[in-house]
Design a protein around this motif. Structure first.
Motif, short mmCIF file in Angstrom:
data_model
loop_
_atom_site.label_atom_id
_atom_site.label_comp_id
_atom_site.label_asym_id
_atom_site.label_seq_id
_atom_site.Cartn_x
_atom_site.Cartn_y
_atom_site.Cartn_z
N GLY A 87 43.99 46.72 44.17
CA GLY A 87 45.36 46.87 43.69
C GLY A 87 45.41 47.60 42.37
N GLU A 88 46.54 48.27 42.15
CA GLU A 88 46.76 48.95 40.88
C GLU A 88 48.25 49.09 40.65
OE1 GLU A 88 45.87 53.25 40.75
OE2 GLU A 88 45.31 53.06 42.86
N GLY A 89 48.63 49.06 39.40
CA GLY A 89 50.05 49.17 39.06
C GLY A 89 50.76 47.87 39.38
N TYR A 90 51.63 47.90 40.36
CA TYR A 90 52.34 46.71 40.79
C TYR A 90 51.47 46.02 41.85
CZ TYR A 90 56.28 43.66 41.66
OH TYR A 90 57.09 42.56 41.76
N VAL A 91 50.67 45.05 41.42
CA VAL A 91 49.64 44.43 42.26
C VAL A 91 50.26 43.45 43.25
CG1 VAL A 91 47.57 42.98 42.22
CG2 VAL A 91 47.93 44.71 40.44
N GLN A 92 49.83 43.55 44.50
CA GLN A 92 50.24 42.63 45.56
C GLN A 92 49.11 41.63 45.81
OE1 GLN A 92 53.41 43.00 47.13
NE2 GLN A 92 53.63 44.38 45.39
N ILE A 93 49.46 40.41 46.17
CA ILE A 93 48.46 39.35 46.32
C ILE A 93 47.69 39.44 47.64
CG2 ILE A 93 49.98 37.59 47.34
CD1 ILE A 93 47.44 36.91 44.56
N LYS A 94 48.33 39.91 48.70
CA LYS A 94 47.69 39.92 50.02
C LYS A 94 46.36 40.67 50.05
CE LYS A 94 48.70 40.43 54.94
NZ LYS A 94 47.95 39.28 55.31
N PRO A 95 46.26 41.89 49.50
CA PRO A 95 44.95 42.57 49.51
C PRO A 95 43.87 41.81 48.73
CG PRO A 95 46.71 44.12 49.00
CD PRO A 95 47.32 42.76 48.97
N VAL A 96 44.27 41.10 47.69
CA VAL A 96 43.31 40.30 46.92
C VAL A 96 42.79 39.16 47.80
CG1 VAL A 96 42.97 38.84 44.88
CG2 VAL A 96 44.40 40.91 44.73
N PHE A 97 43.71 38.45 48.46
CA PHE A 97 43.31 37.36 49.35
C PHE A 97 42.45 37.86 50.50
CE2 PHE A 97 47.18 34.42 48.30
CZ PHE A 97 46.59 34.08 47.10
N THR A 98 42.80 39.02 51.06
CA THR A 98 42.02 39.59 52.16
C THR A 98 40.59 39.88 51.71
OG1 THR A 98 44.00 40.54 53.17
CG2 THR A 98 41.89 41.53 53.79
N ALA A 99 40.44 40.44 50.52
CA ALA A 99 39.09 40.74 49.99
C ALA A 99 38.31 39.46 49.76
CB ALA A 99 39.20 41.55 48.71
N LEU A 100 38.97 38.43 49.24
CA LEU A 100 38.28 37.15 49.01
C LEU A 100 37.87 36.51 50.33
CD1 LEU A 100 40.45 35.71 46.11
CD2 LEU A 100 38.08 36.52 45.98
N GLU A 101 38.71 36.57 51.33
CA GLU A 101 38.37 35.99 52.63
C GLU A 101 37.25 36.78 53.29
OE1 GLU A 101 42.06 35.22 54.76
OE2 GLU A 101 42.79 34.05 53.04
N SER A 102 37.19 38.08 53.05
CA SER A 102 36.07 38.89 53.55
C SER A 102 34.76 38.48 52.88
CB SER A 102 36.32 40.38 53.30
OG SER A 102 37.40 40.83 54.09
N ALA A 103 34.89 37.96 51.65
CA ALA A 103 33.71 37.50 50.91
C ALA A 103 33.35 36.05 51.27
CB ALA A 103 33.97 37.61 49.40
N GLY A 104 34.12 35.44 52.18
CA GLY A 104 33.78 34.10 52.65
C GLY A 104 34.70 32.98 52.21
N PHE A 105 35.73 33.30 51.45
CA PHE A 105 36.67 32.25 51.03
C PHE A 105 37.48 31.77 52.24
CE2 PHE A 105 37.63 32.15 46.24
CZ PHE A 105 36.28 32.27 45.93
N VAL A 106 37.78 30.47 52.24
CA VAL A 106 38.58 29.87 53.29
C VAL A 106 39.81 29.24 52.64
CG1 VAL A 106 38.62 28.11 55.10
CG2 VAL A 106 36.51 29.38 54.62
#
Length: 110
Positions: A87-106
């Motif tokens: 994310g950059e500028g006006y950051v959205q939460i969904k891409p952050v959550f998607t990246a964390l879940e790809s890293a194994g977060f549940v």
């Protein structure tokens, strides 16, 4: 979950990005992400860093990102998860959550 915990980095400055009218400040984005991640993924360790692009930066990698922001390659706040821009500028939460879940977060069940 992966062996090491994810690293979230927020590059920003005290002054709000000129192209990001009505967006929260970089510090506000950092604090919001920290709270949102802790709520959605309780007891799942992560590291979150705030890098002030106007301050003294003591490593070459962070300085490179700061320079790229100053050269308008990225808007700020710039958010990375495990070295991937999410994310950059006006950051959205969904891409952050998607990246964390790809890293194994549940996520917790709500």
């Amino acid at each position: 979950m992966s062996q090491s915990h994810p690293v979230i980095e927020v590059f920003g400055a005290d002054i709000i990005c000129a192209s990001c009218v009505n967006a929260p400040s970089s510090k506000d984005t950092y604090e919001w992400l920290q709270a949102a991640i802790s709520r959605k993924y309780p007891e799942q360790p992560f590291t979150i860093r705030y890098i002030d692009i106007e301050g003294v930066i003591d490593n070459e990698r962070d300085q490179d990102y700061a320079n790229r922001i100053h050269e308008d390659e990225f808007f700020y706040p710039l958010v990375l998860v495990n070295d991937e821009v999410v994310g950059e500028g006006y950051v959205q939460i969904k891409p952050v959550f998607t990246a964390l879940e790809s890293a194994g977060f549940v996520p917790t069940e709500e």
